[in-house]
Design an enzyme around this catalytic site. Structure first.
Site, PDB file in Angstrom:
ATOM      1  CD  GLU A 126      -1.317  14.671  30.497  1.00  0.00           C
ATOM      2  OE1 GLU A 126      -0.377  14.122  31.085  1.00  0.00           O
ATOM      3  OE2 GLU A 126      -1.242  15.832  30.044  1.00  0.00           O
ATOM      4  CD  GLU A 155      -3.444  19.048  32.009  1.00  0.00           C
ATOM      5  OE1 GLU A 155      -2.200  19.062  31.919  1.00  0.00           O
ATOM      6  OE2 GLU A 155      -4.091  18.200  32.655  1.00  0.00           O
TER       7      GLU A 155
END
Ligand code: AHR
Length: 494
Positions: free
Chosen positions: A174, A296
């Site tokens: 991220e 994820e």
């Protein structure tokens, strides 16, 4: 009959990469510490510090790949703090997750130990956000180099003579957010630089995964592919199913029909995201060499009332089971591009398959879906067509009544179905074409006594799979009656 599907047993859409049944374990809340690692001196029975009850349950899932150490934690993790004698390891603050002390007792050696016990491929995520190129490069050297070098010598001093095999390596997490708040353009350059020094030693060949987009950030995918597609094997994608708003998320247990629909609608968005990210990738990689790594995914609710907000602990109901089944069907549909997916997270965090409380452990409804569906791992995804009824929603939109997927392996056809309606059963007619002879049908069902049915430490078996009697085979035709809010796996065998 409003639902009618023809399955083509002789028409493969491609192989379902078993890695879409992967998992994720982060240093977050009670996932690593208590959920997996209790330490060798714990009264909880353990194998080299890893709790045995959890290990035994996880082994039954045939977990193909496990991602570690984060998540946001990965970009704050300094691996050197987590090797060597445990009593000498640094104690630090887990600033991202709850500000608790991280004693680094679970580090590189313990992670590989866990993977060996689970017979699982390790997937390590390196630190780009707060780390250096040298730190990442030395980690790869420490883990995989078999010759004479400072890092391999240190590994040997720490008790591991031979290097480990490591295939999956992520270059940051991220990086548009907790991994450094970078722009796509800046991260693409950082990716090119960091990955240069993540070397292949001997016959260890890394499968390099670039940090990918958040949800529908197609610009991120475009820039990463344009600037670096030749230097990566996979590009990640994160998408969570969040009912309510990000600031005011719905609850895991206390929800109504409306929230059920909202959750399912948001879960099904994964299909559109994969189609669109894959289309962007096609521009640079029409052969689909670079995989989408959905490392994820899962439901994300408000934390259980009374628990540490930084620990992201939530319960898990039949709604989560249906969300899991629908996601796995979507990944299987996109098997030409999706090479891995990792449910967040393994134990005690978000959509977990296991919850623990001290020495107690329970299996969630999501666990049972993954256990039932493991037959799809590495099977051929089968083409199907037909008509599925729709559920009309109050907002004028609709949901498919049933989600379907089928695969073939070892001469058996497996059909998985889930009923997305919270209160209406679904009648189903299924025809198997392209398979010779008549087939027997055996089924397993997961269904609760309410849409929020879930397992607790007092009643851990409330939601558990049971033989399914609602399917009747006649020649190559099967009629099925799916109860509301249920997940079914059928095995058709000649
Ligand atoms: O899974 C919880 C967190 O969600 C991860 O650490 C992060 O990558 C994502 O935002």
């Amino acid at each position: 009959m409003s639902n009618r599907v023809v399955i083509h047993a002789d028409w493969s859409l491609g192989t379902i990469n078993k890695n879409i049944y992967g998992h994720f374990a982060e240093h977050l809340g009670r996932c690593i510490y208590e959920g997996l690692w209790v330490g060798e001196d714990s009264p909880i029975p353990n194998t080299k510090g890893i709790r045995q009850d959890v290990l035994a349950a996880l082994k039954k899932l045939n977990i193909p790949v496990l991602r570690w150490p984060g998540g946001c934690f990965a970009d704050e993790y300094h691996w050197k703090d987590g090797v060597g004698p445990r009593e000498n390891r640094k104690r630090m603050i887990n600033t991202h997750w709850g500000g608790v002390v991280e004693n680094n007792h679970f580090g590189t050696h313990e992670f590989f130990q866990l993977c060996e016990l689970l017979d699982t491929e390790p997937y390590i995520c390196g630190n780009v956000g707060s780390g250096t190129v040298q730190e990442m490069s030395e980690w790869v050297e420490y883990m995989t180099f078999d010759g004479e070098s400072p890092m391999s010598r240190w590994r040997q001093e720490n008790g591991r003579e031979k290097p480990w095999k490591l295939k999956y390596f992520g270059v940051g997490n991220e990086n548009w957010g907790c991994g450094g708040n970078m722009t796509a353009e800046y991260y693409a350059d950082q990716y090119r630089r960091f990955q240069t020094y993540a070397r292949n030693y001997g016959d260890n060949k890394l499968y390099k995964i670039a940090g990918g987009a958040n949800t529908d950030d197609y610009h991120w995918t475009d820039v990463l592919m344009r600037e670096a597609h030749g230097m990566m094997d996979g590009l990640s994608l994160h998408y969570y199913t969040v009912p309510g708003t990000w600031e005011n998320k719905g609850l895991a247990l206390d929800f109504d029909k409306q929230a059920w629909f909202e959750t399912l609608q948001r879960a099904l968005r994964m299909d559109e995201l994969l189609t669109r990210h894959s289309t962007v990738m096609d521009r640079y990689d029409p052969q689909k060499r670079v995989g989408i790594i959905v490392d994820e995914w899962g439901t994300w609710y408000a934390v259980e009332p009374g628990t540490n907000p930084g620990f992201l602990y939530q319960q898990n109901t039949m709604r989560d089971a249906v969300v899991a089944a629908a996601h796995l069907h979507i990944f299987q549909k996109h098997c030409d591009r999706v090479q891995m997916a990792n449910l967040a997270q393994l134990v005690n965090v978000l959509q977990s398959v296991i919850l623990t409380e001290g020495e107690k452990m329970l299996l969630t409804p999501t666990y049972h879906v993954l256990e039932m569906f493991k037959v799809h791992q590495d099977a051929e995804a089968l083409a199907f067509h037909g008509k599925i009824g729709e559920i009309a929603l109050e907002n004028g939109e609709s949901l498919p009544h049933v989600s379907v997927s089928a695969s073939k392996k070892d001469g058996k056809v497996h059909v998985s179905l889930c009923n997305l309606s919270p209160d209406e059963s679904a009648e189903f007619e299924l025809e198997l074409r392209g398979a010779e002879g008549s087939h027997s049908c055996a089924g397993v069902i997961l269904v609760g006594d309410a849409i929020d049915a879930h397992n607790t430490f007092e009643n851990p078996e409330r939601v558990a799979p049971a033989p399914f009697e609602g399917a009747k085979m006649d020649g190559n035709k099967l009629s099925v009656k799916l109860p509301a809010a249920s997940v079914v796996l059928l095995t058709l065998e000649a």
